[in-house]
Design a protein around this motif. Structure first.
Motif, PDB file in Angstrom:
ATOM      1  N   MET A  11       0.826  -1.198   0.000  1.00 53.43           N
ATOM      2  CA  MET A  11       0.000   0.000   0.000  1.00 53.43           C
ATOM      3  C   MET A  11       0.866   1.255   0.000  1.00 53.43           C
ATOM      4  O   MET A  11       1.925   1.280   0.624  1.00 53.43           O
ATOM      5  CB  MET A  11      -0.900   0.016   1.244  1.00 53.43           C
ATOM      6  CG  MET A  11      -1.938  -1.081   1.278  1.00 53.43           C
ATOM      7  SD  MET A  11      -2.899  -0.995   2.786  1.00 53.43           S
ATOM      8  CE  MET A  11      -1.655  -1.296   4.022  1.00 53.43           C
ATOM      9  N   ALA A  12       0.365   2.268  -0.724  1.00 53.38           N
ATOM     10  CA  ALA A  12       1.069   3.560  -0.681  1.00 53.38           C
ATOM     11  C   ALA A  12       0.915   4.139   0.711  1.00 53.38           C
ATOM     12  O   ALA A  12      -0.168   4.118   1.282  1.00 53.38           O
ATOM     13  CB  ALA A  12       0.471   4.512  -1.723  1.00 53.38           C
ATOM     14  N   PRO A  13       1.965   4.598   1.296  1.00 49.57           N
ATOM     15  CA  PRO A  13       1.877   5.124   2.663  1.00 49.57           C
ATOM     16  C   PRO A  13       1.016   6.378   2.714  1.00 49.57           C
ATOM     17  O   PRO A  13       0.996   7.171   1.792  1.00 49.57           O
ATOM     18  CB  PRO A  13       3.337   5.437   3.022  1.00 49.57           C
ATOM     19  CG  PRO A  13       3.997   5.678   1.713  1.00 49.57           C
ATOM     20  CD  PRO A  13       3.318   4.748   0.743  1.00 49.57           C
ATOM     21  N   SER A  14       0.306   6.536   3.818  1.00 43.40           N
ATOM     22  CA  SER A  14      -0.485   7.754   4.007  1.00 43.40           C
ATOM     23  C   SER A  14       0.448   8.908   4.280  1.00 43.40           C
ATOM     24  O   SER A  14       1.586   8.714   4.709  1.00 43.40           O
ATOM     25  CB  SER A  14      -1.446   7.585   5.187  1.00 43.40           C
ATOM     26  OG  SER A  14      -0.705   7.518   6.388  1.00 43.40           O
ATOM     27  N   PRO A  15      -0.026  10.126   4.064  1.00 41.46           N
ATOM     28  CA  PRO A  15       0.828  11.277   4.364  1.00 41.46           C
ATOM     29  C   PRO A  15       1.312  11.283   5.802  1.00 41.46           C
ATOM     30  O   PRO A  15       2.440  11.673   6.088  1.00 41.46           O
ATOM     31  CB  PRO A  15      -0.087  12.478   4.066  1.00 41.46           C
ATOM     32  CG  PRO A  15      -1.089  11.940   3.078  1.00 41.46           C
ATOM     33  CD  PRO A  15      -1.296  10.507   3.450  1.00 41.46           C
ATOM     34  N   GLY A 432      -4.415   2.874   4.842  1.00 42.32           N
ATOM     35  CA  GLY A 432      -3.244   3.324   4.090  1.00 42.32           C
ATOM     36  C   GLY A 432      -3.406   4.720   3.540  1.00 42.32           C
ATOM     37  O   GLY A 432      -2.549   5.203   2.815  1.00 42.32           O
ATOM     38  N   GLY A 433      -4.528   5.370   3.835  1.00 43.25           N
ATOM     39  CA  GLY A 433      -4.753   6.708   3.330  1.00 43.25           C
ATOM     40  C   GLY A 433      -5.649   6.697   2.100  1.00 43.25           C
ATOM     41  O   GLY A 433      -5.807   5.676   1.424  1.00 43.25           O
ATOM     42  N   LYS A 434      -6.225   7.838   1.823  1.00 40.34           N
ATOM     43  CA  LYS A 434      -7.177   7.946   0.712  1.00 40.34           C
ATOM     44  C   LYS A 434      -6.559   7.578  -0.635  1.00 40.34           C
ATOM     45  O   LYS A 434      -7.195   6.878  -1.437  1.00 40.34           O
ATOM     46  CB  LYS A 434      -7.762   9.357   0.673  1.00 40.34           C
ATOM     47  CG  LYS A 434      -8.849   9.539  -0.369  1.00 40.34           C
ATOM     48  CD  LYS A 434      -9.429  10.946  -0.319  1.00 40.34           C
ATOM     49  CE  LYS A 434     -10.498  11.138  -1.385  1.00 40.34           C
ATOM     50  NZ  LYS A 434     -11.042  12.512  -1.373  1.00 40.34           N
ATOM     51  N   PRO A 435      -5.337   8.050  -0.970  1.00 41.97           N
ATOM     52  CA  PRO A 435      -4.770   7.649  -2.266  1.00 41.97           C
ATOM     53  C   PRO A 435      -4.678   6.140  -2.443  1.00 41.97           C
ATOM     54  O   PRO A 435      -4.989   5.610  -3.511  1.00 41.97           O
ATOM     55  CB  PRO A 435      -3.389   8.317  -2.255  1.00 41.97           C
ATOM     56  CG  PRO A 435      -3.542   9.489  -1.362  1.00 41.97           C
ATOM     57  CD  PRO A 435      -4.479   9.028  -0.285  1.00 41.97           C
ATOM     58  N   LEU A 543      -1.172  16.343   0.241  1.00 39.69           N
ATOM     59  CA  LEU A 543      -2.424  16.173   0.975  1.00 39.69           C
ATOM     60  C   LEU A 543      -3.630  16.535   0.118  1.00 39.69           C
ATOM     61  O   LEU A 543      -4.760  16.305   0.540  1.00 39.69           O
ATOM     62  CB  LEU A 543      -2.413  17.037   2.235  1.00 39.69           C
ATOM     63  CG  LEU A 543      -1.413  16.619   3.309  1.00 39.69           C
ATOM     64  CD1 LEU A 543      -1.592  17.471   4.555  1.00 39.69           C
ATOM     65  CD2 LEU A 543      -1.556  15.150   3.650  1.00 39.69           C
ATOM     66  N   ALA A 544      -3.405  17.098  -1.051  1.00 35.85           N
ATOM     67  CA  ALA A 544      -4.486  17.393  -1.993  1.00 35.85           C
ATOM     68  C   ALA A 544      -4.343  16.441  -3.166  1.00 35.85           C
ATOM     69  O   ALA A 544      -3.918  16.812  -4.261  1.00 35.85           O
ATOM     70  CB  ALA A 544      -4.436  18.841  -2.444  1.00 35.85           C
ATOM     71  N   GLU A 545      -4.689  15.175  -2.907  1.00 33.42           N
ATOM     72  CA  GLU A 545      -4.484  14.162  -3.947  1.00 33.42           C
ATOM     73  C   GLU A 545      -5.312  14.449  -5.189  1.00 33.42           C
ATOM     74  O   GLU A 545      -4.899  14.118  -6.307  1.00 33.42           O
ATOM     75  CB  GLU A 545      -4.811  12.767  -3.386  1.00 33.42           C
ATOM     76  CG  GLU A 545      -6.269  12.376  -3.349  1.00 33.42           C
ATOM     77  CD  GLU A 545      -7.090  13.210  -2.373  1.00 33.42           C
ATOM     78  OE1 GLU A 545      -8.291  13.424  -2.630  1.00 33.42           O
ATOM     79  OE2 GLU A 545      -6.537  13.624  -1.349  1.00 33.42           O
ATOM     80  N   ASP A 546      -6.471  15.107  -5.026  1.00 38.38           N
ATOM     81  CA  ASP A 546      -7.291  15.417  -6.190  1.00 38.38           C
ATOM     82  C   ASP A 546      -6.625  16.463  -7.079  1.00 38.38           C
ATOM     83  O   ASP A 546      -6.624  16.353  -8.309  1.00 38.38           O
ATOM     84  CB  ASP A 546      -8.690  15.879  -5.763  1.00 38.38           C
ATOM     85  CG  ASP A 546      -8.663  16.920  -4.661  1.00 38.38           C
ATOM     86  OD1 ASP A 546      -7.563  17.374  -4.268  1.00 38.38           O
ATOM     87  OD2 ASP A 546      -9.756  17.293  -4.181  1.00 38.38           O
ATOM     88  N   THR A 547      -6.029  17.488  -6.468  1.00 37.71           N
ATOM     89  CA  THR A 547      -5.315  18.514  -7.237  1.00 37.71           C
ATOM     90  C   THR A 547      -4.073  17.936  -7.894  1.00 37.71           C
ATOM     91  O   THR A 547      -3.793  18.196  -9.078  1.00 37.71           O
ATOM     92  CB  THR A 547      -4.940  19.696  -6.326  1.00 37.71           C
ATOM     93  OG1 THR A 547      -6.128  20.263  -5.776  1.00 37.71           O
ATOM     94  CG2 THR A 547      -4.187  20.759  -7.090  1.00 37.71           C
ATOM     95  N   ASP A 548      -3.314  17.143  -7.146  1.00 41.22           N
ATOM     96  CA  ASP A 548      -2.112  16.510  -7.683  1.00 41.22           C
ATOM     97  C   ASP A 548      -2.461  15.626  -8.877  1.00 41.22           C
ATOM     98  O   ASP A 548      -1.790  15.652  -9.921  1.00 41.22           O
ATOM     99  CB  ASP A 548      -1.455  15.700  -6.574  1.00 41.22           C
ATOM    100  CG  ASP A 548      -0.117  15.098  -6.989  1.00 41.22           C
ATOM    101  OD1 ASP A 548       0.387  15.462  -8.068  1.00 41.22           O
ATOM    102  OD2 ASP A 548       0.414  14.273  -6.235  1.00 41.22           O
ATOM    103  N   LEU A 549      -3.534  14.842  -8.742  1.00 37.18           N
ATOM    104  CA  LEU A 549      -3.953  13.939  -9.818  1.00 37.18           C
ATOM    105  C   LEU A 549      -4.356  14.722 -11.063  1.00 37.18           C
ATOM    106  O   LEU A 549      -3.962  14.382 -12.188  1.00 37.18           O
ATOM    107  CB  LEU A 549      -5.120  13.082  -9.336  1.00 37.18           C
ATOM    108  CG  LEU A 549      -5.696  12.065 -10.326  1.00 37.18           C
ATOM    109  CD1 LEU A 549      -4.667  11.010 -10.662  1.00 37.18           C
ATOM    110  CD2 LEU A 549      -6.967  11.442  -9.755  1.00 37.18           C
TER     111      LEU A 549
END
Length: 727
Positions: A11-15, A432-435, A543-549
């Protein structure tokens, strides 16, 4: 109902886990100390400028304190124009016979003082200049020239205030700071003082006498006049000469002005008067020379240092105010341009959307009818997950719903499974965090088009179908929907409702037509699964995975568009604390994404549009302008206190009128009722300050290199789909 288990892929680690940095409370609070110090320094600079430039000023010298002469000694009323009240036994003095002490008030002036000095030099005459402290600070070279050419300098207070009407604290301040300015500029101090609005001995009032006594206690001699040129009224050259024409042989102190207005008549009259007086045998000189005293002395080193610091501080405060004034003008222009731009673009976007296309050169696209996968990441979402899943399952478009339970401890997964809704699948995984939850759902998705929706969001039946239609264009990689606040009751809910409609949605229309959409919100977004897999899925770098994506897709050449009729209803924070946490995470994450994708600024194509248009817009409107906002507020208070409060009020009302007009138009586009707009003025006074404090906190956190943990918003269980006619 079916259950799916996440694969064994790491899993990708959470922030929070990726950035195990201890936050030292002292370090975190430092930025507020810095901000407070900056605002205090700014307030001090503005107070200095307000006091020196707007609470007093050079005015009509005929305006004197007519409060009677009770208590004024007869020796003063009937004595000479130089008054020494430093002892109980008051003494006065006058110039010797055939001696004219030439004095000038209200300078130095950059235009008229040099001309007057030139005339005096041509006639080999010295004079006494009673300088205003603020004018001397503005034009120090002229004061130095006076001293260098042998003239005498006296004090005329710091701001040309009427000492007879001023309280004692202000009398002390005006005289002491004027002396300090002189010491800082010339290295010398003065003994002679002329109170503004004073004239001859018999015009001394009780107030003026009290001021003369007060300043005498500090060692000053008061210099009045015996002949007033009245040049301040601009009576004509001939009349000025007549007013100053001596009769008899008695010594006189002549009053003229080298500042405070147009002194062209003074310059000409002075030249002619000096020519005539020389021919009549009069000696023209300074006050000190006329009465036989040395009125100036070198200032002690400590006084010079204090004076230099004072002059520098006054200059710095003036520079600060000038810079802020220019920045305010620039921010006002930017705000106006932004308002006009977003309204014009929103209008065009609305017209094109009604025609079923975004651009006139793009043909109508085929309708998408194939099923899609809806991914719902969920962590302790039991309060609203049932409403979210049921609303999506009721879609008019065929959907597969994957709820990814990211290690919930409140029975979220069990609740979804208990619903027994066909086509709904649950994936259970460790936290594991939202991402990582989104990536798990992305890997399990059955269809090419995926819709991502937060667990605190509900859809209307037509939302999914409307949202995915732009993906029929092969250039489009993602679509942003229209997020609505469901819990808009109360003033905080109304403020957020306004922000969503007026701020977010108007900007998204602008970003759509400018082809630089920086964010597809986590609450509602449609994507091409292949495009997401190509860029490595949803990243946990920010922490803004939507913006990063979204930015990652743009940098790969995909267009991101906005669909205003694809509605999603989401819970907004119900308390100021919860709102602060949410917006702090949003802002900090956006800063992270902007920094991560800064290279787009120098790229071409779709990436370049994001970099130069989208990132530029975010930098100016969502970072720099909020950082400047506290200064705007402090300056507004300055304007109310020191400037014209009526004009400031009118400007504020005009600004609010423009804001209301823009908001009303945005509400009309979104088919919203206008009733919540009554809270808009309060939003500008309270909510706006909270938002810019969030930006300041985020910027300082980023600059300090601290890592922010994920802040999960509290759920309230208020999710339901409002009826269309209630919007």
């Amino acid at each position: 109902m079916a259950r799916r288990t996440a694969g064994r892929r790491p899993m990708a680690p959470s922030p929070a886990k990726a950035h195990r940095a201890a936050r030292l409370p002292g370090r975190v609070r430092t930025h507020w100390i810095v901000l407070a110090a900056l605002l205090v320094a700014l307030a001090l600079a503005l107070a200095v400028q307000g006091y020196t430039q707007h609470l007093a000023g050079i005015g009509d010298d005929s305006a004197s304190s007519r409060d009677g002469a009770a208590g004024v000694p007869a020796s003063v009323l009937n004595g000479g124009p130089v008054v020494d009240a430093r002892t109980a036994d008051v003494h006065t003095a006058r110039p010797a016979d055939r001696t004219l002490a030439l004095t000038f008030d209200d300078g130095p002036d950059p235009v008229w003082t040099p001309l007057i000095l030139d005339v005096l030099e041509a006639h080999h005459v010295h004079a006494t200049f009673f300088v205003v402290g603020t004018a001397a600070i503005d034009h120090p070279d002229l004061v130095r020239r006076m001293i260098a050419e042998g003239h005498e300098v006296g004090l005329h207070t710091l701001t040309h205030v009427d000492l007879g009407k001023a309280p004692e604290w202000r009398r002390q301040l005006e005289v002491q700071t004027a002396q300090r300015a002189l010491a800082g500029i010339t290295g010398e101090t003065a003994t002679l003082l002329r109170p503004p609005y004073s004239s001859e001995n018999d015009a001394v009032t009780s107030g003026t006498w009290a001021a003369m006594q007060s300043t005498a206690a500090d060692g000053y001699l008061t210099v009045l006049s015996t002949m007033d040129s009245r040049d301040w009224s601009r009576p004509g050259v001939a009349q000025i000469e007549q007013n100053l024409a001596p009769s008899g042989t008695h010594g006189q102190i002549l009053l003229m002005h080298d500042g405070g207005g147009d002194r062209s008549e003074t310059v000409q009259a002075l030249d002619e008067m000096l020519t005539q007086d020389a021919g009549k045998g009069y000696r023209v000189t300074t006050v000190g020379d006329a009465v036989g005293i040395a009125s100036m002395r070198p200032a002690p080193e400590s006084e010079q240092l204090l004076g230099t610091a004072f002059v520098w501080g006054m200059g710095a405060s003036g520079t600060v105010v000038d810079v802020i004034s220019w920045l305010l003008a620039a921010s006002g222009i930017v705000t106006l341009i932004r308002a006009v731009l977003v309204v014009a673009v929103a209008s065009r976007h609305h017209r094109l959307a009604r025609r079923g296309r975004r651009r006139r050169d793009v043909p109508l696209l085929p309708e998408i009818t194939e099923p899609v996968t809806v991914i719902v990441p969920a962590y302790n979402e039991s309060a609203g997950i049932e409403a979210a899943v049921r609303s999506i399952a009721a879609s008019t478009h065929p959907v597969e719903i994957i709820v990814v339970d990211d290690g919930s401890s409140d029975g979220t997964a069990d609740l979804v499974e208990s619903l027994g809704i066909p086509g709904v699948f649950v994936i259970r995984k460790e936290n594991g965090g939202k991402p990582s939850a989104l990536n798990a759902g992305l890997r399990a998705a059955s269809y090419e088009i995926v819709v991502m929706v937060d667990g605190d969001t509900v859809f209307e039946p037509h939302t999914v179908h409307a949202l995915i239609q732009p993906l029929a264009d092969p250039r489009v990689g993602a679509v942003s929907g229209n997020t609505k606040v469901v819990n808009r009751g109360g003033i905080l809910g109304a403020w957020q409702h306004i922000e969503y409609v007026v701020g977010f949605n108007l900007d998204r229309r602008l970003f759509d037509l400018a082809e630089c959409m920086p964010t597809v919100p986590g609450a509602i977004g449609a994507f091409r699964r292949g495009a997401l897999l190509y860029i490595g899925g949803v990243s946990s770098d920010t922490l803004a995975e939507d913006t990063d994506l979204t930015m990652s897709l743009c940098r790969e050449g995909w267009r991101v568009v906005y669909k205003d009729d694809a509605l999603a209803w989401t819970e907004a924070p119900a308390t100021l604390g919860a709102l602060w946490k949410q917006r702090y995470r949003w802002c900090y994450g956006t800063l992270q994404a902007m920094w991560k994708h800064r290279g787009a600024v120098v790229q071409g194509g779709q990436a370049g549009k994001l970099g130069r248009r989208g990132l530029g817009y975010l930098l100016v409107l969502q970072v720099l302008m909020p950082l400047f906002a506290p200064i705007v507020d402090v300056f507004a208070v300055y304007g109310l206190i020191f400037l014209d409060p009526v004009r400031i009020g009118i400007l504020w009302l005009a600004f609010m009128g423009a804001q209301l007009a823009m908001a009303a138009y945005a509400f009309r586009l979104d088919k919203e009722r206008l009733a919540p707009l009554w809270t808009l003025p309060l939003q500008q006074l309270v909510y706006r300050q909270l938002m810019y404090l969030v930006v300041i906190q985020s910027v300082f956190t980023a600059m300090a290199g601290l890592h922010l943990r994920w802040h999960r918003m509290e759920r309230y269980g208020s999710l339901s789909v409002p009826a269309t006619n209630q919007r």
